[in-house]
Scaffold this motif. Structure first.
Motif, mmCIF file in Angstrom:
data_model
loop_
_atom_site.group_PDB
_atom_site.id
_atom_site.type_symbol
_atom_site.label_atom_id
_atom_site.label_comp_id
_atom_site.label_asym_id
_atom_site.label_seq_id
_atom_site.Cartn_x
_atom_site.Cartn_y
_atom_site.Cartn_z
ATOM 1 N N GLU A 219 10.670 -4.402 0.446
ATOM 2 C CA GLU A 219 10.654 -5.340 -0.913
ATOM 3 C C GLU A 219 9.220 -5.197 -1.441
ATOM 4 O O GLU A 219 9.173 -4.981 -2.557
ATOM 5 N N ALA A 220 8.267 -5.389 -0.592
ATOM 6 C CA ALA A 220 6.898 -5.458 -1.150
ATOM 7 C C ALA A 220 6.522 -3.867 -1.748
ATOM 8 O O ALA A 220 5.964 -3.804 -2.766
ATOM 9 N N GLY A 221 7.013 -3.103 -0.768
ATOM 10 C CA GLY A 221 6.620 -1.347 -1.366
ATOM 11 C C GLY A 221 7.375 -1.331 -2.619
ATOM 12 O O GLY A 221 6.924 -0.577 -3.475
ATOM 13 N N THR A 222 8.661 -1.864 -2.840
ATOM 14 C CA THR A 222 9.501 -1.528 -3.953
ATOM 15 C C THR A 222 8.734 -2.243 -5.072
ATOM 16 O O THR A 222 8.514 -1.687 -6.204
ATOM 17 N N SER A 223 8.312 -3.487 -4.938
ATOM 18 C CA SER A 223 7.762 -4.262 -6.024
ATOM 19 C C SER A 223 6.587 -3.557 -6.435
ATOM 20 O O SER A 223 6.065 -3.831 -7.534
ATOM 21 N N ALA A 224 5.796 -2.652 -5.672
ATOM 22 C CA ALA A 224 4.525 -2.165 -5.833
ATOM 23 C C ALA A 224 4.782 -0.993 -6.655
ATOM 24 O O ALA A 224 3.794 -0.114 -6.883
ATOM 25 N N GLY A 225 5.922 -0.585 -6.579
ATOM 26 C CA GLY A 225 6.001 0.654 -7.395
ATOM 27 C C GLY A 225 6.310 1.913 -6.565
ATOM 28 O O GLY A 225 6.359 3.058 -7.088
ATOM 29 N N SER B 98 8.113 4.697 -3.972
ATOM 30 C CA SER B 98 9.484 5.193 -3.814
ATOM 31 C C SER B 98 10.001 4.839 -2.467
ATOM 32 O O SER B 98 9.166 4.999 -1.686
ATOM 33 N N PRO B 99 11.300 4.712 -2.228
ATOM 34 C CA PRO B 99 11.812 4.514 -0.869
ATOM 35 C C PRO B 99 11.574 5.594 0.039
ATOM 36 O O PRO B 99 11.285 5.195 1.320
ATOM 37 N N ASP B 100 11.193 6.789 -0.370
ATOM 38 C CA ASP B 100 11.023 7.833 0.681
ATOM 39 C C ASP B 100 9.702 7.850 1.245
ATOM 40 O O ASP B 100 9.323 8.304 2.461
ATOM 41 N N LEU C 177 0.729 -1.337 -0.031
ATOM 42 C CA LEU C 177 0.132 0.041 -0.013
ATOM 43 C C LEU C 177 0.825 1.282 -0.022
ATOM 44 O O LEU C 177 0.369 2.341 -0.325
ATOM 45 N N GLY C 178 2.119 1.090 0.068
ATOM 46 C CA GLY C 178 3.045 2.356 0.112
ATOM 47 C C GLY C 178 2.792 3.179 1.384
ATOM 48 O O GLY C 178 3.125 4.507 1.499
ATOM 49 N N LEU C 179 2.412 2.609 2.667
ATOM 50 C CA LEU C 179 2.150 3.430 3.950
ATOM 51 C C LEU C 179 3.201 3.100 4.570
ATOM 52 O O LEU C 179 3.689 1.999 4.777
ATOM 53 N N PRO C 180 3.482 4.292 5.687
ATOM 54 C CA PRO C 180 4.652 4.230 6.688
ATOM 55 C C PRO C 180 4.268 3.161 7.714
ATOM 56 O O PRO C 180 3.083 2.733 7.946
ATOM 57 N N LEU C 181 5.121 2.520 8.187
ATOM 58 C CA LEU C 181 5.117 1.081 8.897
ATOM 59 C C LEU C 181 5.671 1.432 10.490
ATOM 60 O O LEU C 181 6.564 2.162 10.685
ATOM 61 N N MET C 182 4.709 1.192 11.461
ATOM 62 C CA MET C 182 5.138 1.227 12.765
ATOM 63 C C MET C 182 5.091 -0.066 13.551
ATOM 64 O O MET C 182 3.992 -0.654 13.549
ATOM 65 N N VAL C 183 6.176 -0.456 13.694
ATOM 66 C CA VAL C 183 6.329 -1.739 14.583
ATOM 67 C C VAL C 183 6.563 -2.019 15.825
ATOM 68 O O VAL C 183 7.207 -1.116 16.653
ATOM 69 N N ALA C 184 5.511 -2.591 16.377
ATOM 70 C CA ALA C 184 5.304 -2.547 17.876
ATOM 71 C C ALA C 184 6.404 -3.802 18.480
ATOM 72 O O ALA C 184 6.145 -4.852 18.007
ATOM 73 N N ILE C 185 7.572 -3.388 19.325
ATOM 74 C CA ILE C 185 8.453 -4.225 19.596
ATOM 75 C C ILE C 185 8.384 -4.271 21.136
ATOM 76 O O ILE C 185 8.701 -3.272 21.698
ATOM 77 N N ILE C 186 7.751 -5.119 21.840
ATOM 78 C CA ILE C 186 7.241 -5.076 23.359
ATOM 79 C C ILE C 186 8.332 -6.049 24.157
ATOM 80 O O ILE C 186 7.904 -6.286 25.201
ATOM 81 N N GLY C 187 9.277 -6.686 23.212
ATOM 82 C CA GLY C 187 10.157 -7.805 23.971
ATOM 83 C C GLY C 187 11.247 -8.392 22.868
ATOM 84 O O GLY C 187 10.980 -8.023 21.946
ATOM 85 N N GLY C 188 12.137 -9.236 23.479
ATOM 86 C CA GLY C 188 13.130 -9.563 22.633
ATOM 87 C C GLY C 188 14.235 -8.799 22.167
ATOM 88 O O GLY C 188 14.554 -7.951 23.159
#
Length: 243
Positions: A110-116, A118-120, A85-96
């Protein structure tokens, strides 16, 4: 706005939803939210709610579009969906550790690039347990009781073993994913998280788990702004110059 599928299922029967539709419900609700973010008069049809046929949806945000991030845990499909979808990602990391999420973040990119996209557009954020104290020991002692109480209560509801101080100290150690300590320690861990995840543009702290009085929480926020942030910004500028 960070939107995600959520890790608590209690709301499903409350709203008459079937937990077996977990992923399909989120995909449809997200699709509707994206449509609402584009237009005041959406034309939309789904499975789980009445169709919209051009009715005005109010109130509208002040800005042209609400900034939306996709909140994810550890499900690969969620990372891939955010990238597609090209949306920013928020990763919940609550351990490890932060490192164990690198393959999933790579999958997102990789999924974002494949969908066209841009990296920004493919920004990565981290949401983690965090608290800043005057010293490492003081920060840990302040945070642990509230964390142990909340984690223990949730664990009893879900059949998990009770949390231990050893687990907490491991996650608050230099290798763990808890951003808990004095300003220098927390800044170092923030920079470490960004490095191992291939650049992070935003980090948010889960501080309320500590269940501390207002003065302690205000002091932690003050230390974040006056000491942690300047260290991180300076280190980031040096890295940018080097590259």
């Amino acid at each position: 706005m960070v939107v995600g599928r959520g890790s608590f299922g209690e709301a499903y029967p409350l709203f008459g939803a079937d937990p077996r539709d977990y992923d399909e419900l989120f995909a449809e609700k997200l699709d509707l939210l994206l449509k609402l973010n584009e237009t005041t008069y959406p034309i939309w049809k789904g499975r789980f709610r009445a169709a919209l046929e051009g009715q005005g949806v109010y109130p509208r945000p002040h800005q042209p579009r609400l900034p939306l991030w996709i909140g994810v845990g550890g499900t690969p499909q969620s990372f891939a969906r955010a990238g597609t979808l090209g949306l920013p990602l928020m990763v919940a990391i609550i351990g490890g550790t932060f490192e164990r999420f690198r393959p999933l973040v790579d999958l997102y990119r990789e999924a974002g690039t494949s969908a066209g996209h841009s990296p920004d557009k493919l920004k990565v954020g981290v949401h983690a347990m965090g608290f800043v104290g005057e010293t490492d020991a003081a920060a840990r002692e302040a945070f642990f009781p509230g964390w142990a109480h909340l984690t223990g209560r949730i664990g009893r509801e879900r059949g998990w073993p009770p949390p231990s101080r050893e687990q907490f100290d491991a996650m608050a150690s230099p290798e763990g994913a808890f951003l808990i300590g004095d300003p220098k320690t927390v800044a170092a861990k923030v920079l470490h998280a960004s490095e191992v995840l291939g650049s992070v543009s935003r980090i948010t702290f889960q501080m309320s788990t500590a269940s501390l009085e207002t003065a302690a929480m205000k002091r932690s926020i003050e230390l974040l702004g006056t000491e942690v942030a300047p260290i991180v910004r300076a280190a980031t500028r040096e890295t940018e110059k080097a590259t």
